[in-house]
Write a protein that holds these residues in place. Sequence first.
Motif, PDB file in Angstrom:
ATOM      1  N   CYS A 291       0.844  -1.190   0.000  1.00 39.24           N
ATOM      2  CA  CYS A 291       0.000   0.000   0.000  1.00 39.24           C
ATOM      3  C   CYS A 291       0.884   1.246   0.000  1.00 39.24           C
ATOM      4  O   CYS A 291       1.881   1.316   0.728  1.00 39.24           O
ATOM      5  CB  CYS A 291      -0.921   0.028   1.212  1.00 39.24           C
ATOM      6  N   LEU A 292       0.518   2.236  -0.798  1.00 38.51           N
ATOM      7  CA  LEU A 292       1.297   3.463  -0.913  1.00 38.51           C
ATOM      8  C   LEU A 292       1.233   4.262   0.384  1.00 38.51           C
ATOM      9  O   LEU A 292       0.153   4.535   0.905  1.00 38.51           O
ATOM     10  CB  LEU A 292       0.754   4.310  -2.063  1.00 38.51           C
ATOM     11  N   LYS A 293       2.409   4.653   0.916  1.00 41.03           N
ATOM     12  CA  LYS A 293       2.480   5.392   2.170  1.00 41.03           C
ATOM     13  C   LYS A 293       3.164   6.748   2.040  1.00 41.03           C
ATOM     14  O   LYS A 293       3.039   7.595   2.920  1.00 41.03           O
ATOM     15  CB  LYS A 293       3.210   4.558   3.226  1.00 41.03           C
ATOM     16  N   GLY A 294       3.925   6.953   0.976  1.00 43.07           N
ATOM     17  CA  GLY A 294       4.634   8.214   0.827  1.00 43.07           C
ATOM     18  C   GLY A 294       5.735   8.095  -0.202  1.00 43.07           C
ATOM     19  O   GLY A 294       5.714   7.215  -1.070  1.00 43.07           O
ATOM     20  N   PHE A 295       6.717   8.994  -0.095  1.00 41.82           N
ATOM     21  CA  PHE A 295       7.863   8.920  -0.986  1.00 41.82           C
ATOM     22  C   PHE A 295       9.086   9.496  -0.284  1.00 41.82           C
ATOM     23  O   PHE A 295       8.979  10.217   0.719  1.00 41.82           O
ATOM     24  CB  PHE A 295       7.597   9.654  -2.306  1.00 41.82           C
ATOM     25  N   VAL A 296      10.252   9.173  -0.796  1.00 39.20           N
ATOM     26  CA  VAL A 296      11.501   9.720  -0.286  1.00 39.20           C
ATOM     27  C   VAL A 296      12.317  10.177  -1.476  1.00 39.20           C
ATOM     28  O   VAL A 296      12.342   9.509  -2.522  1.00 39.20           O
ATOM     29  CB  VAL A 296      12.265   8.670   0.556  1.00 39.20           C
ATOM     30  N   ASP A 297      12.950  11.340  -1.359  1.00 40.67           N
ATOM     31  CA  ASP A 297      13.748  11.832  -2.490  1.00 40.67           C
ATOM     32  C   ASP A 297      15.147  12.218  -2.033  1.00 40.67           C
ATOM     33  O   ASP A 297      15.398  12.492  -0.863  1.00 40.67           O
ATOM     34  CB  ASP A 297      13.054  13.002  -3.205  1.00 40.67           C
ATOM     35  N   ILE A 298      16.046  12.241  -2.989  1.00 42.88           N
ATOM     36  CA  ILE A 298      17.460  12.454  -2.699  1.00 42.88           C
ATOM     37  C   ILE A 298      17.719  13.868  -2.182  1.00 42.88           C
ATOM     38  O   ILE A 298      18.643  14.083  -1.391  1.00 42.88           O
ATOM     39  CB  ILE A 298      18.327  12.161  -3.952  1.00 42.88           C
ATOM     40  N   ASN A 299      16.894  14.838  -2.599  1.00 40.32           N
ATOM     41  CA  ASN A 299      17.103  16.216  -2.145  1.00 40.32           C
ATOM     42  C   ASN A 299      16.944  16.324  -0.631  1.00 40.32           C
ATOM     43  O   ASN A 299      17.735  16.989   0.045  1.00 40.32           O
ATOM     44  CB  ASN A 299      16.118  17.160  -2.839  1.00 40.32           C
ATOM     45  N   PHE A 300      15.910  15.663  -0.089  1.00 42.79           N
ATOM     46  CA  PHE A 300      15.702  15.702   1.360  1.00 42.79           C
ATOM     47  C   PHE A 300      16.849  15.004   2.072  1.00 42.79           C
ATOM     48  O   PHE A 300      17.356  15.495   3.088  1.00 42.79           O
ATOM     49  CB  PHE A 300      14.379  15.036   1.731  1.00 42.79           C
ATOM     50  N   ILE A 301      17.255  13.858   1.555  1.00 40.51           N
ATOM     51  CA  ILE A 301      18.361  13.122   2.181  1.00 40.51           C
ATOM     52  C   ILE A 301      19.623  13.969   2.192  1.00 40.51           C
ATOM     53  O   ILE A 301      20.323  14.062   3.206  1.00 40.51           O
ATOM     54  CB  ILE A 301      18.599  11.792   1.448  1.00 40.51           C
ATOM     55  N   GLU A 302      19.902  14.625   1.077  1.00 37.78           N
ATOM     56  CA  GLU A 302      21.114  15.437   0.983  1.00 37.78           C
ATOM     57  C   GLU A 302      21.087  16.617   1.949  1.00 37.78           C
ATOM     58  O   GLU A 302      22.079  16.925   2.617  1.00 37.78           O
ATOM     59  CB  GLU A 302      21.278  15.942  -0.455  1.00 37.78           C
ATOM     60  N   ARG A 303      19.928  17.277   2.064  1.00 38.48           N
ATOM     61  CA  ARG A 303      19.807  18.434   2.953  1.00 38.48           C
ATOM     62  C   ARG A 303      19.978  18.043   4.420  1.00 38.48           C
ATOM     63  O   ARG A 303      20.403  18.843   5.238  1.00 38.48           O
ATOM     64  CB  ARG A 303      18.443  19.117   2.768  1.00 38.48           C
ATOM     65  N   ASN A 304      19.628  16.819   4.758  1.00 39.67           N
ATOM     66  CA  ASN A 304      19.633  16.387   6.157  1.00 39.67           C
ATOM     67  C   ASN A 304      20.702  15.336   6.453  1.00 39.67           C
ATOM     68  O   ASN A 304      20.637  14.661   7.476  1.00 39.67           O
ATOM     69  CB  ASN A 304      18.254  15.840   6.522  1.00 39.67           C
ATOM     70  N   ILE A 305      21.676  15.217   5.555  1.00 38.85           N
ATOM     71  CA  ILE A 305      22.647  14.127   5.656  1.00 38.85           C
ATOM     72  C   ILE A 305      23.412  14.154   6.975  1.00 38.85           C
ATOM     73  O   ILE A 305      23.753  13.103   7.543  1.00 38.85           O
ATOM     74  CB  ILE A 305      23.630  14.159   4.458  1.00 38.85           C
ATOM     75  N   SER A 306      23.657  15.359   7.510  1.00 35.02           N
ATOM     76  CA  SER A 306      24.423  15.452   8.764  1.00 35.02           C
ATOM     77  C   SER A 306      23.649  14.916   9.958  1.00 35.02           C
ATOM     78  O   SER A 306      24.235  14.542  10.975  1.00 35.02           O
ATOM     79  CB  SER A 306      24.834  16.910   9.021  1.00 35.02           C
ATOM     80  N   LYS A 307      22.313  14.862   9.853  1.00 32.57           N
ATOM     81  CA  LYS A 307      21.485  14.406  10.972  1.00 32.57           C
ATOM     82  C   LYS A 307      21.131  12.928  10.869  1.00 32.57           C
ATOM     83  O   LYS A 307      20.602  12.352  11.822  1.00 32.57           O
ATOM     84  CB  LYS A 307      20.187  15.220  11.016  1.00 32.57           C
TER      85      LYS A 307
END
Length: 373
Positions: A291-307
């Motif tokens: 079942c579809l729950k959302g999405f994840v994209d590389i831009n968010f990962i990159e912006r928050n990589i330090s956390k």
Amino acid sequence: MIEFEQVAKKYGKTAIAVQPCDLTIEDDQFICIIGTSGSGKTTLLRMINRMTEPSEGMIKINGQDAKNLNEDDLRRKIGYVIQNIGLFPHMTIRENIMIVPKLLKWSNDKQAGIAERLIQRVDLPLDFLERKPKNLSGGQQQRIGVIRALAADQDIILMDEPFGALDPITREALQEMIKGLQQEMKKTIVFVTHDMDEAIKLADKIIIMDHGEIVQYADVTTILEHPANDFVEELIGKRKRNSYYNIEMTVEALMVPQVEAISLSKSVTDAIRQMSDKKVDTLLVVDDQKCLKGFVDINFIERNISKLKPMTSIIEIMERDTASVNKKALVADVIEPLINHTFKYLPVVDDEEHLVGIVTRSSLVSLVQEQLK
């Protein structure tokens, strides 16, 4: 019930923001106000809770003249959601949600559990209650803005272009959410928009304004089939032009069944590896039942990589505001958002919300090509 009796708003002797109008909004209705910039739609909305005082006429709320009610008491009884949300940055999400109940001096027993129940209604995790607004995405913040307006169980909710600043995918998801909440909780919602497709999707009835005048107030079917004048005809023109395409074709016939998806149970490391292997920048997120729950994209990962940690779960970083379309939907209904907005595709689901494919812009290019032959 909200009743306007010859209500008008003037600035000075000549500037008329809203021309004298009679209007009745029944209980438990979803009413959209639409018009061009400067048509008076926000002024009409703000007169309901007296953030803008009428120059003439009377507005009744459940039979009482609003002018005879204390302004603060009136506004605490009416929820209000605006485009820039207005969450207080120094407060936690819980504190933001519970502002009005605290102002109303509800007892601790009466306040207990409200924030938890509401945040679950909009599909956000309970631990978000202790976060600050800056730690949430724009779509997540807007969900909080909506449930904050519901926290004191107000019967009337005013919404002034609440989704106008959001990306199309987030906007579609929030439209579905607010319509579902309105039907479930039986609220009267008055919703300002400049988007006719949004009004048609959400409204029981639509108020159409032009130069301060209400030119038509009717249910969606009446407006589509019997526009009052050329101005209304133009507003609904884009939707009618979509009927040029095969009106019987469903999304299922056009969708691409191969979808790059990742499980909720996977980690951010798994997501990056899969993106790299498949050469994509976005992954749809599904649960064990697909079942579809959302999405994840590389831009968010990159912006928050330090956390982030290598084993950070997908469920902690995914964006839940995901628009989707049912496979039985008509292609004509998805043409406009795909062509005119920034996202490249729409996830396709079945009746049980299982992810079954995507419909892409390139699919529509092929369709247009076929129409031109």
